[in-house]
Design a protein around this motif. Structure first.
Motif, PDB file in Angstrom:
ATOM      1  N   LEU A  90       0.814  -1.225   0.000  1.00  0.00           N
ATOM      2  CA  LEU A  90       0.000   0.000   0.000  1.00  0.00           C
ATOM      3  C   LEU A  90       0.845   1.272   0.000  1.00  0.00           C
ATOM      4  O   LEU A  90       0.317   2.356  -0.160  1.00  0.00           O
ATOM      5  CB  LEU A  90      -0.927  -0.002   1.233  1.00  0.00           C
ATOM      6  CG  LEU A  90      -2.000  -1.091   1.198  1.00  0.00           C
ATOM      7  CD1 LEU A  90      -2.616  -1.292   2.574  1.00  0.00           C
ATOM      8  CD2 LEU A  90      -3.075  -0.742   0.180  1.00  0.00           C
ATOM      9  N   ARG A  91       2.157   1.149   0.162  1.00  0.00           N
ATOM     10  CA  ARG A  91       3.029   2.337   0.122  1.00  0.00           C
ATOM     11  C   ARG A  91       4.016   2.221  -1.034  1.00  0.00           C
ATOM     12  O   ARG A  91       3.829   2.818  -2.081  1.00  0.00           O
ATOM     13  CB  ARG A  91       3.737   2.496   1.479  1.00  0.00           C
ATOM     14  CG  ARG A  91       4.270   3.883   1.728  1.00  0.00           C
ATOM     15  CD  ARG A  91       5.612   4.157   1.065  1.00  0.00           C
ATOM     16  NE  ARG A  91       6.673   3.287   1.564  1.00  0.00           N
ATOM     17  CZ  ARG A  91       7.874   3.205   0.986  1.00  0.00           C
ATOM     18  NH1 ARG A  91       8.168   3.920  -0.092  1.00  0.00           N
ATOM     19  NH2 ARG A  91       8.799   2.392   1.468  1.00  0.00           N
ATOM     20  N   ASP A  92       5.046   1.396  -0.934  1.00  0.00           N
ATOM     21  CA  ASP A  92       6.011   1.296  -2.031  1.00  0.00           C
ATOM     22  C   ASP A  92       5.332   0.674  -3.259  1.00  0.00           C
ATOM     23  O   ASP A  92       5.594   1.056  -4.396  1.00  0.00           O
ATOM     24  CB  ASP A  92       7.212   0.435  -1.604  1.00  0.00           C
ATOM     25  CG  ASP A  92       8.546   1.046  -2.028  1.00  0.00           C
ATOM     26  OD1 ASP A  92       8.521   2.002  -2.807  1.00  0.00           O
ATOM     27  OD2 ASP A  92       9.600   0.558  -1.587  1.00  0.00           O
ATOM     28  N   GLY A  93       4.442  -0.283  -3.019  1.00  0.00           N
ATOM     29  CA  GLY A  93       3.736  -0.938  -4.129  1.00  0.00           C
ATOM     30  C   GLY A  93       2.899   0.065  -4.895  1.00  0.00           C
ATOM     31  O   GLY A  93       2.879   0.085  -6.137  1.00  0.00           O
ATOM     32  N   VAL A 116      15.268  -5.933   6.102  1.00  0.00           N
ATOM     33  CA  VAL A 116      15.764  -5.660   4.748  1.00  0.00           C
ATOM     34  C   VAL A 116      14.609  -5.287   3.833  1.00  0.00           C
ATOM     35  O   VAL A 116      13.474  -5.725   4.041  1.00  0.00           O
ATOM     36  CB  VAL A 116      16.550  -6.843   4.149  1.00  0.00           C
ATOM     37  CG1 VAL A 116      17.897  -6.962   4.834  1.00  0.00           C
ATOM     38  CG2 VAL A 116      15.772  -8.128   4.221  1.00  0.00           C
ATOM     39  N   HIS A 117      14.954  -4.488   2.830  1.00  0.00           N
ATOM     40  CA  HIS A 117      13.945  -3.944   1.915  1.00  0.00           C
ATOM     41  C   HIS A 117      14.626  -3.905   0.554  1.00  0.00           C
ATOM     42  O   HIS A 117      15.473  -3.055   0.304  1.00  0.00           O
ATOM     43  CB  HIS A 117      13.589  -2.535   2.428  1.00  0.00           C
ATOM     44  CG  HIS A 117      12.691  -1.749   1.539  1.00  0.00           C
ATOM     45  ND1 HIS A 117      11.419  -1.372   1.916  1.00  0.00           N
ATOM     46  CD2 HIS A 117      12.874  -1.228   0.297  1.00  0.00           C
ATOM     47  CE1 HIS A 117      10.861  -0.654   0.954  1.00  0.00           C
ATOM     48  NE2 HIS A 117      11.724  -0.554  -0.046  1.00  0.00           N
ATOM     49  N   CYS A 118      14.294  -4.863  -0.310  1.00  0.00           N
ATOM     50  CA  CYS A 118      15.071  -5.007  -1.543  1.00  0.00           C
ATOM     51  C   CYS A 118      14.242  -4.691  -2.779  1.00  0.00           C
ATOM     52  O   CYS A 118      13.103  -5.155  -2.910  1.00  0.00           O
ATOM     53  CB  CYS A 118      15.616  -6.433  -1.642  1.00  0.00           C
ATOM     54  SG  CYS A 118      16.746  -6.790  -0.289  1.00  0.00           S
ATOM     55  N   HIS A 119      14.875  -3.956  -3.684  1.00  0.00           N
ATOM     56  CA  HIS A 119      14.232  -3.658  -4.971  1.00  0.00           C
ATOM     57  C   HIS A 119      14.781  -4.605  -6.034  1.00  0.00           C
ATOM     58  O   HIS A 119      15.828  -5.226  -5.873  1.00  0.00           O
ATOM     59  CB  HIS A 119      14.403  -2.179  -5.327  1.00  0.00           C
ATOM     60  CG  HIS A 119      13.391  -1.324  -4.603  1.00  0.00           C
ATOM     61  ND1 HIS A 119      12.167  -1.034  -5.144  1.00  0.00           N
ATOM     62  CD2 HIS A 119      13.415  -0.765  -3.369  1.00  0.00           C
ATOM     63  CE1 HIS A 119      11.472  -0.305  -4.271  1.00  0.00           C
ATOM     64  NE2 HIS A 119      12.206  -0.129  -3.182  1.00  0.00           N
ATOM     65  N   ASN A 120      14.040  -4.662  -7.151  1.00  0.00           N
ATOM     66  CA  ASN A 120      14.248  -5.765  -8.091  1.00  0.00           C
ATOM     67  C   ASN A 120      14.904  -5.356  -9.412  1.00  0.00           C
ATOM     68  O   ASN A 120      14.731  -6.040 -10.416  1.00  0.00           O
ATOM     69  CB  ASN A 120      12.877  -6.400  -8.381  1.00  0.00           C
ATOM     70  CG  ASN A 120      12.986  -7.866  -8.699  1.00  0.00           C
ATOM     71  OD1 ASN A 120      13.926  -8.536  -8.245  1.00  0.00           O
ATOM     72  ND2 ASN A 120      12.062  -8.368  -9.489  1.00  0.00           N
ATOM     73  N   GLY A 166      10.083  -3.025  -9.234  1.00  0.00           N
ATOM     74  CA  GLY A 166       9.327  -3.573  -8.115  1.00  0.00           C
ATOM     75  C   GLY A 166      10.161  -3.901  -6.892  1.00  0.00           C
ATOM     76  O   GLY A 166      11.368  -3.651  -6.824  1.00  0.00           O
ATOM     77  N   ASN A 167       9.456  -4.475  -5.902  1.00  0.00           N
ATOM     78  CA  ASN A 167      10.060  -4.860  -4.612  1.00  0.00           C
ATOM     79  C   ASN A 167      10.140  -6.377  -4.551  1.00  0.00           C
ATOM     80  O   ASN A 167       9.621  -7.077  -5.425  1.00  0.00           O
ATOM     81  CB  ASN A 167       9.165  -4.367  -3.471  1.00  0.00           C
ATOM     82  CG  ASN A 167       9.198  -2.854  -3.287  1.00  0.00           C
ATOM     83  OD1 ASN A 167       8.926  -2.104  -4.207  1.00  0.00           O
ATOM     84  ND2 ASN A 167       9.538  -2.407  -2.105  1.00  0.00           N
ATOM     85  N   ALA A 168      10.727  -6.872  -3.468  1.00  0.00           N
ATOM     86  CA  ALA A 168      10.749  -8.332  -3.259  1.00  0.00           C
ATOM     87  C   ALA A 168       9.302  -8.814  -3.141  1.00  0.00           C
ATOM     88  O   ALA A 168       8.478  -8.170  -2.487  1.00  0.00           O
ATOM     89  CB  ALA A 168      11.520  -8.658  -1.992  1.00  0.00           C
TER      90      ALA A 168
HETATM   91 ZN    ZN Z   1      11.550   0.984  -1.498  1.00  0.00          ZN
END
Ligand code: ZN
Ligand code: KIV
Length: 388
Positions: A12-15, A201-205, A237-239
């Protein structure tokens, strides 16, 4: 070290920051309820200082869920933190999530601040947030491109100021799995008060490594993973939540951690997201894509019919899907067609089966996919001599 890994969902935020994924307030509340049913530990509901709409949506979500923590993202500024707190203070379990960049490239070109200024800002922001709630997360934006020693200092300072979760983002998807795992191990060893906080952890793709990097970090001791449904998020995107959770579960002997996710809710959750944002789940998407449990080749179909473990590493039911999908096409073998006929209510003898098998193969050469209705029509025509 704890064997519980916290799942922090930021759909709902980064997505929502991904193009075409904007949601209105009702849609956000409905998805938040689904995320609670899925069993995530924390929902990042939005960025209240970003807009009035975001503020209202975060406030509505805070009031709509009971068991899950609700986080609001805030820059490391007192006014952002106050606005964020206003939005979430009514939640049963509120969390303030504040962030500041720590890489040279961000400090010099974006923030235009020295290391000392960044350290002081991070400390002040966390101290202020901690005066409002004991549940404070700090993110060192662009951590994977930061100087390791400086990053360790930032972690130490924010934990001392009251951060109970320290998040290490791979903001631009630059890290490689082995090196990201090494970074987490380094921080856990070097930061003197590391045991007073959960490392996240917060990983981008951007290089397609978001899930791999998150897994490597968990193996090194991170105990929170920030993820999104279907991996939606900024740029590539994110993980992906469903991939991470099923990797941890399917290879439990490697990671030895548990998440609280009810995996049978994975497919319904991703479907709900797809309906809301109006973007179908891509065919090859792991776990929840239309092809994830579909078998077309004769050898695979024969194997799966004898024992699903031959070509399936998890059951479709375990992720909330109805079952294996035997696709009838030009690669299908007679075993799959026999099974399909039995499922459709036509238990044919060997001779009839041979006739239908040949007819299906002929049709499959002309048509990409042979549907149940096609098979049925062929049985009626070839076995029962009926034509519509
Ligand atoms: Zn992010
Ligand atoms: O990618 C990132 O660094 C972020 C932070 C705000 C956590 O989204």
């Amino acid at each position: 070290m704890s064997d519980r890994v916290y799942i922090f969902d930021t759909t709902l935020r980064d997505g929502e920051q991904s193009p075409g994924a904007t949601m209105n307030l009702e849609e956000k509340v409905s998805l938040a309820r689904q995320l609670e049913a899925l069993g995530v530990d924390i929902i990042e509901a939005g960025f209240p200082a970003a807009s009035q709409g975001d503020y209202e949506a975060v406030r509505a979500i805070a009031g709509a869920v009971q068991h899950v923590q609700v986080a609001a993202l805030c820059r490391a500024l007192e006014k952002d933190i106050d606005r964020g707190w206003e939005a979430i203070k009514g939640a049963a379990h509120p969390r303030i999530h504040t962030f500041l960049a720590t890489s040279e490239i961000h400090m010099v070109h974006k923030l235009r601040k020295s290391r000392e200024e960044v350290l002081a800002m991070a400390e002040a922001a966390v101290r202020h947030a901690a005066s409002l709630t004991p549940n404070v997360e700090f993110s060192a934006e662009d951590a994977s491109r930061s100087d390791w020693e400086f990053l360790a200092k930032v972690c130490e300072v924010v934990i001392r100021a009251g951060a109970t979760t320290v998040n290490i983002p791979d903001t631009v998807g630059y890290a490689q799995p082995f090196e990201f795992g090494e970074l987490i191990a380094y921080l856990l060893k070097t930061v003197p008060n590391a045991k007073d906080a959960v490392f996240s952890v917060h990983c981008h793709n951007d290089l397609g490594l978001a899930v791999a990097n998150s897994l490597s970090a968990i193996r090194a001791g991170a105990r929170q993973a920030e993820v999104t449904l279907c991996g939606i998020g900024e740029r590539a995107g994110n993980a992906s939540l469903e991939e991470l959770v099923m990797a941890l579960r399917t290879r439990h002997e490697l990671y030895k951690v548990e998440s609280g996710v009810k995996t049978e809710q994975l497919y319904p959750s991703c479907r709900r997201l797809a309906q809301i944002i109006g973007q179908p789940i891509p065919p090859y998407k792991a776990i929840v894509g239309p092809n994830a449990f579909a078998h077309e080749s004769g050898i695979h179909q024969d194997g799966v019919l004898k024992n699903p473990l031959t070509y399936e590493i998890m059951t479709p039911e375990s992720v909330g899907r109805k079952g294996t999908d035997m696709v009838i096409g030009k690669h299908s073998g007679s075993h799959a067609i026999k099974a399909k006929l039995a499922e459709l209510g036509y238990p044919l003898d060997e001779q009839q089966l041979a006739v239908v098998f040949a007819a299906v193969k002929e049709l499959a050469d002309k048509k990409e996919r042979v549907f149940d209705e096609d098979v049925e029509a062929l049985v009626l025509e070839k076995v029962y001599r009926r034509r519509d």
